[in-house]
Each structure stands twice: as structure tokens, then as C-alpha cells.
Design a protein around this motif. Structure first.
Motif, mmCIF file in Angstrom:
data_model
loop_
_atom_site.group_PDB
_atom_site.id
_atom_site.type_symbol
_atom_site.label_atom_id
_atom_site.label_comp_id
_atom_site.label_asym_id
_atom_site.label_seq_id
_atom_site.Cartn_x
_atom_site.Cartn_y
_atom_site.Cartn_z
ATOM 1 N N MET A 82 0.839 -1.192 0.000
ATOM 2 C CA MET A 82 0.000 0.000 0.000
ATOM 3 C C MET A 82 0.882 1.253 0.000
ATOM 4 N N MET A 83 0.622 2.152 -0.939
ATOM 5 C CA MET A 83 1.390 3.387 -1.004
ATOM 6 C C MET A 83 0.838 4.415 -0.023
ATOM 7 N N ARG A 84 1.768 5.079 0.655
ATOM 8 C CA ARG A 84 1.334 6.138 1.558
ATOM 9 C C ARG A 84 1.104 7.420 0.774
ATOM 10 N N LYS A 85 0.179 8.211 1.274
ATOM 11 C CA LYS A 85 -0.124 9.499 0.658
ATOM 12 C C LYS A 85 1.093 10.417 0.772
ATOM 13 N N LYS A 86 1.385 11.093 -0.315
ATOM 14 C CA LYS A 86 2.451 12.091 -0.288
ATOM 15 C C LYS A 86 1.903 13.338 0.387
ATOM 16 N N ILE A 87 2.645 13.858 1.338
ATOM 17 C CA ILE A 87 2.216 15.065 2.037
ATOM 18 C C ILE A 87 2.424 16.253 1.111
ATOM 19 N N SER A 88 1.404 17.086 1.031
ATOM 20 C CA SER A 88 1.453 18.256 0.156
ATOM 21 C C SER A 88 1.612 19.530 0.986
ATOM 22 N N ALA A 89 1.851 20.621 0.293
ATOM 23 C CA ALA A 89 1.914 21.922 0.955
ATOM 24 C C ALA A 89 0.588 22.209 1.663
ATOM 25 N N LYS A 90 -0.500 21.858 1.015
ATOM 26 C CA LYS A 90 -1.820 22.083 1.606
ATOM 27 C C LYS A 90 -1.966 21.335 2.930
ATOM 28 N N ASP A 91 -1.428 20.113 2.996
ATOM 29 C CA ASP A 91 -1.478 19.335 4.237
ATOM 30 C C ASP A 91 -0.769 20.055 5.380
ATOM 31 N N LEU A 92 0.220 20.865 5.045
ATOM 32 C CA LEU A 92 0.975 21.623 6.043
ATOM 33 C C LEU A 92 0.438 23.047 6.201
ATOM 34 N N ASN A 93 -0.685 23.311 5.559
ATOM 35 C CA ASN A 93 -1.314 24.634 5.594
ATOM 36 C C ASN A 93 -0.398 25.721 5.011
ATOM 37 N N ILE A 94 0.314 25.357 3.952
ATOM 38 C CA ILE A 94 1.178 26.303 3.254
ATOM 39 C C ILE A 94 0.476 26.668 1.949
ATOM 40 N N LYS A 95 0.279 27.952 1.737
ATOM 41 C CA LYS A 95 -0.403 28.434 0.534
ATOM 42 C C LYS A 95 0.631 28.806 -0.536
ATOM 43 N N VAL A 96 1.199 27.780 -1.154
ATOM 44 C CA VAL A 96 2.244 27.976 -2.164
ATOM 45 C C VAL A 96 1.725 28.810 -3.330
ATOM 46 N N ASP A 97 0.459 28.621 -3.689
ATOM 47 C CA ASP A 97 -0.115 29.357 -4.822
ATOM 48 C C ASP A 97 -0.131 30.865 -4.614
ATOM 49 N N SER A 98 0.026 31.300 -3.364
ATOM 50 C CA SER A 98 0.054 32.743 -3.095
ATOM 51 C C SER A 98 1.282 33.386 -3.742
ATOM 52 N N GLY A 99 2.320 32.576 -3.962
ATOM 53 C CA GLY A 99 3.556 33.103 -4.529
ATOM 54 C C GLY A 99 4.373 33.910 -3.538
ATOM 55 N N LYS A 100 3.911 33.975 -2.296
ATOM 56 C CA LYS A 100 4.622 34.756 -1.277
ATOM 57 C C LYS A 100 5.885 34.027 -0.843
ATOM 58 N N GLU A 101 6.924 34.801 -0.630
ATOM 59 C CA GLU A 101 8.231 34.252 -0.284
ATOM 60 C C GLU A 101 8.160 33.309 0.914
ATOM 61 N N GLN A 102 7.494 33.722 1.975
ATOM 62 C CA GLN A 102 7.472 32.888 3.171
ATOM 63 C C GLN A 102 6.812 31.534 2.895
ATOM 64 N N ALA A 103 5.733 31.517 2.153
ATOM 65 C CA ALA A 103 5.058 30.260 1.811
ATOM 66 C C ALA A 103 5.972 29.391 0.951
ATOM 67 N N LEU A 104 6.629 29.994 -0.029
ATOM 68 C CA LEU A 104 7.533 29.239 -0.902
ATOM 69 C C LEU A 104 8.700 28.659 -0.104
ATOM 70 N N PHE A 105 9.248 29.454 0.810
ATOM 71 C CA PHE A 105 10.372 28.944 1.595
ATOM 72 C C PHE A 105 9.923 27.839 2.549
ATOM 73 N N LYS A 106 8.756 27.988 3.151
ATOM 74 C CA LYS A 106 8.249 26.936 4.041
ATOM 75 C C LYS A 106 8.116 25.622 3.277
ATOM 76 N N TRP A 107 7.583 25.673 2.055
ATOM 77 C CA TRP A 107 7.457 24.455 1.254
ATOM 78 C C TRP A 107 8.833 23.927 0.848
ATOM 79 N N PHE A 108 9.754 24.828 0.526
ATOM 80 C CA PHE A 108 11.113 24.402 0.186
ATOM 81 C C PHE A 108 11.743 23.675 1.369
ATOM 82 N N LEU A 109 11.620 24.222 2.571
ATOM 83 C CA LEU A 109 12.184 23.587 3.757
ATOM 84 C C LEU A 109 11.529 22.232 4.008
ATOM 85 N N ALA A 110 10.212 22.169 3.868
ATOM 86 C CA ALA A 110 9.521 20.880 4.036
ATOM 87 C C ALA A 110 10.039 19.879 3.005
ATOM 88 N N SER A 111 10.167 20.312 1.757
ATOM 89 C CA SER A 111 10.664 19.433 0.695
ATOM 90 C C SER A 111 12.075 18.958 1.006
#
Length: 140
Positions: free
Chosen positions: A1-30
Motif C-alpha cells: 500500500m502506497m502512503r499518501k504524499k504530504i502536500s503543501a496544503k497538508d501543512l497549511n502552506i499556501k504555495v499558490d500565493s507566490g509569497k516568499e514565506q510560503a515558498l520557503f516553508k514548502w522548500f524547507l519541508a521538501s
């Protein structure tokens, strides 16, 4: 069984906003997800960084190596804590020198996802897996 890949949305990161802080938070998570560690530990460690206000390259660069090791340990990211702390400091310094500390500036220099992947992999500790995870959420 494959586990679900955690997304930015799962971490409450709004990457689509294009805001630096959101992008960096997703980068750090990645960055954390892309290493040989469980998703659960990566999420816990990412949350420790967020709880300690480490939401930018500048803030990470301002930390001591030992403090980063301690935070990684608090998140149970213990197996690679010393090398990851060193890589995080190098990553943050690289972003400051090359892209004014902003992952958004790095993104803006790429014409397509392949170019962005190559630029990301110039960063210490970023290989194909980290790049792949980060790019899942980034629109060019």
C-alpha cells in the motif's frame, strides 16, 4: 500500500500565493522530506522549525550549527542531524549570496521546471528527490 504524499496544503502552506514565506516553508519541508527519514519525522521536524520562527533563509543562516542540531533532534531527525544542520546552514548562505535569501528569486530565474530543478540542485543537500518534491507544488 502506497502512503499518501504530504502536500503543501497538508501543512497549511499556501504555495499558490507566490509569497516568499510560503515558498520557503514548502522548500524547507521538501528539503526535509527528500532525505532518508520518515514523513512523520520530517513533518515533526518542520513543525519544530516553524515553531521556532525559522521561516526564511536569513533566519536559518542566523542560527548556530549546534542550535540547528538541537532543533533537528527535537523533531527526532536524529540520524542525520549533524550533516543536515551543516547542509541547512550552507543552503541558507547560498540562497543569501546568490538569490538575496529568497527562494522566489531562484524560481524567477528559471524558464521551466527542468531549469528550476537544475538550479535547485546547485544547493547543498538538494538532489533530484528534494527537487521533485518541491516541484510538485510549484507552477511556472
Amino acid at each position: 500500500m502506497m502512503r499518501k504524499k504530504i502536500s503543501a496544503k497538508d501543512l497549511n502552506i499556501k504555495v499558490d500565493s507566490g509569497k516568499e514565506q510560503a515558498l520557503f516553508k514548502w522548500f524547507l519541508a521538501s528539503y526535509l522530506f527528500g532525505h532518508r527519514i520518515s514523513q512523520q519525522i520530517a513533518v515533526r521536524t518542520w513543525q519544530v522549525f516553524m515553531d521556532n520562527g525559522l521561516t526564511s533563509a536569513q533566519k536559518i543562516a542566523g542560527q548556530s550549527w549546534q542550535h540547528l542540531v538541537d532543533l533537528l533532534g527535537e523533531g527526532h531527525y536524529k540520524r542525520y542531524d549533524e550533516s543536515t544542520a551543516r547542509n541547512l546552514l550552507e543552503m541558507a548562505t547560498f540562497l543569501q549570496i546568490r538569490y538575496q535569501g529568497k527562494i522566489s528569486h531562484l524560481i524567477q530565474t528559471a524558464d521551466n521546471k527542468n531549469a528550476l530543478s537544475a538550479k535547485l540542485q546547485e544547493i547543498k543537500g538538494v538532489g533530484p528527490k528534494v527537487s521533485e518534491i518541491f516541484l510538485r507544488e510549484i507552477r511556472l
